[in-house]
Design an enzyme around this catalytic site. Sequence first.
Site, PDB file in Angstrom:
ATOM      1  N   ARG A  88       0.833  -1.214   0.000  1.00  0.00           N
ATOM      2  CA  ARG A  88       0.000   0.000   0.000  1.00  0.00           C
ATOM      3  C   ARG A  88       0.870   1.267   0.000  1.00  0.00           C
ATOM      4  O   ARG A  88       0.559   2.239  -0.688  1.00  0.00           O
ATOM      5  CB  ARG A  88      -0.941  -0.021   1.217  1.00  0.00           C
ATOM      6  CG  ARG A  88      -1.897   1.148   1.206  1.00  0.00           C
ATOM      7  CD  ARG A  88      -3.051   0.976   2.200  1.00  0.00           C
ATOM      8  NE  ARG A  88      -4.015   2.039   1.996  1.00  0.00           N
ATOM      9  CZ  ARG A  88      -4.352   2.942   2.910  1.00  0.00           C
ATOM     10  NH1 ARG A  88      -3.811   2.903   4.115  1.00  0.00           N
ATOM     11  NH2 ARG A  88      -5.229   3.878   2.634  1.00  0.00           N
ATOM     12  N   HIS A 126       0.695   4.266  -2.649  1.00  0.00           N
ATOM     13  CA  HIS A 126       0.401   5.657  -2.275  1.00  0.00           C
ATOM     14  C   HIS A 126       1.569   6.592  -2.576  1.00  0.00           C
ATOM     15  O   HIS A 126       1.357   7.775  -2.852  1.00  0.00           O
ATOM     16  CB  HIS A 126       0.003   5.743  -0.808  1.00  0.00           C
ATOM     17  CG  HIS A 126      -1.439   5.431  -0.574  1.00  0.00           C
ATOM     18  ND1 HIS A 126      -2.181   5.964   0.438  1.00  0.00           N
ATOM     19  CD2 HIS A 126      -2.297   4.632  -1.262  1.00  0.00           C
ATOM     20  CE1 HIS A 126      -3.432   5.507   0.379  1.00  0.00           C
ATOM     21  NE2 HIS A 126      -3.512   4.683  -0.638  1.00  0.00           N
ATOM     22  N   HIS A 142      -6.304  -5.669  -3.382  1.00  0.00           N
ATOM     23  CA  HIS A 142      -7.072  -5.735  -2.138  1.00  0.00           C
ATOM     24  C   HIS A 142      -7.309  -7.167  -1.653  1.00  0.00           C
ATOM     25  O   HIS A 142      -7.940  -7.360  -0.610  1.00  0.00           O
ATOM     26  CB  HIS A 142      -8.394  -4.961  -2.291  1.00  0.00           C
ATOM     27  CG  HIS A 142      -8.204  -3.478  -2.184  1.00  0.00           C
ATOM     28  ND1 HIS A 142      -9.160  -2.552  -2.541  1.00  0.00           N
ATOM     29  CD2 HIS A 142      -7.135  -2.744  -1.746  1.00  0.00           C
ATOM     30  CE1 HIS A 142      -8.699  -1.332  -2.327  1.00  0.00           C
ATOM     31  NE2 HIS A 142      -7.475  -1.421  -1.861  1.00  0.00           N
ATOM     32  N   TRP A 169     -10.719  -8.375   2.814  1.00  0.00           N
ATOM     33  CA  TRP A 169     -11.463  -8.694   1.589  1.00  0.00           C
ATOM     34  C   TRP A 169     -11.548 -10.202   1.364  1.00  0.00           C
ATOM     35  O   TRP A 169     -12.312 -10.666   0.540  1.00  0.00           O
ATOM     36  CB  TRP A 169     -10.778  -8.055   0.386  1.00  0.00           C
ATOM     37  CG  TRP A 169     -10.802  -6.555   0.366  1.00  0.00           C
ATOM     38  CD1 TRP A 169     -11.764  -5.772  -0.225  1.00  0.00           C
ATOM     39  CD2 TRP A 169      -9.836  -5.647   0.917  1.00  0.00           C
ATOM     40  NE1 TRP A 169     -11.441  -4.443  -0.060  1.00  0.00           N
ATOM     41  CE2 TRP A 169     -10.264  -4.337   0.639  1.00  0.00           C
ATOM     42  CE3 TRP A 169      -8.647  -5.801   1.637  1.00  0.00           C
ATOM     43  CZ2 TRP A 169      -9.567  -3.192   1.030  1.00  0.00           C
ATOM     44  CZ3 TRP A 169      -7.940  -4.667   2.038  1.00  0.00           C
ATOM     45  CH2 TRP A 169      -8.405  -3.390   1.735  1.00  0.00           C
TER      46      TRP A 169
END
Length: 355
Positions: A110, A114, A237, A253
């Site tokens: 992640r 980002h 995800h 998820w």
Amino acid sequence: MSFARIVNRRAIYFLGSVAAGATGAAGLASSDFNGSFFNGNNNNPKNNGSSWWKGLAGTSAAAAPALRVAEVEKGKTPEDFQQVYNAIAKKIIDDDEYDNYIGYGPVLVRLSWHSAGTFDKNDNSGGSYGGTYRFPKETNDPSNKGLQNAKAFLEPIYEQFPWISHGDLYTLGGVTALQEMQGPKVPWRPGRVDLPESATPENGRLPDAENGADYVRNFFKRFGFTDQEVVALIGAHALGKTHMANSGYEGPWGAATNTFSNEFFVNLLNEQWKKEKTEAGNSQYNSPSGFMMMPTDFALKEDNTYLKYVKKYAENQDVFFEDFKNAYKKLLENGIEFPEGTPTIVFKTLDEQEQ
Ligand code: HEM
């Protein structure tokens, strides 16, 4: 043993035994690294030199925005980057208790996304190149909540390898985590250069999950991604989970939170989803198995074009891995020009090195 292969005058360095076996090419010598791409990137955050802009001089305002030019850290070879990979991979194993034993893999992926996800192709601002996530304005962007754990994880790695640029470290962290979580091999190129604090993009460039398909499609236009690439990327995800304290969503998820797979797509299609409100007031789809989807995730099922790819990836994990690898590489390299001679490195996993 490492191997080099010249393809279209570009160097690809396979550090993995599998890939190396496929090349049958010449041995890698340090003399391979005396090319012009070594020009003194010393990772100095005060680097205000102009060499990281491919100059716009002499072009009109309507010309394509300038790309940032990669400069490989001075004297560093693919083996040096493999050492960084190994240190990150070993620390993922050592610190396995993080987030109830999910480990740091997902949060590192992640962070890589980002650090690159601020990119705007309209002016080539943001993106992974300058490593600006390290500055407070970006670290404290509300969209980056939770990523301070990944930042703290990488700090001792940076102390061990202080020559690496932050942009290279953040992207390499994601590639390492992905490969160590049994994801695809992601060919990676070094040479991002630390930009000064003034290059930090404003907050608000990262996506808001409380939205539908039109928003998602429009958001990813800023990167130049196709519908297929968007669906592939969001398949990340499958990893990790949402955390109430970070985002106002809660839960994973899927079941295999630290193994990369196509489970996100399988669950999106097959679980019985019920739309509910979280205690933070967000909309979240929950399933009896204890899985969740955010509105932007669920949108991939509601839009016919996106749905086509969701089905394709649910049916065939190999196709997903291939498309994810390509889209993720593009994400990490947006806005960067890699001069001829920049090595493309395919890292060896820890497992492969033990064999
Ligand atoms: C529409 C696009 C996207 C939205 C709105 C979105 C939003 C979010 C949110 C809200 C979280 C939960 C953070 C938390 O509570 O800790 C999350 C987690 C995560 N996202 Fe995304 N995301 C998007 C795309 C992506 C992409 C493109 C990738 C990677 C290629 C990615 C990788 C991850 C990973 C691995 C996690 C789990 C982190 C952890 O377990 O700590 N996401 N995302």
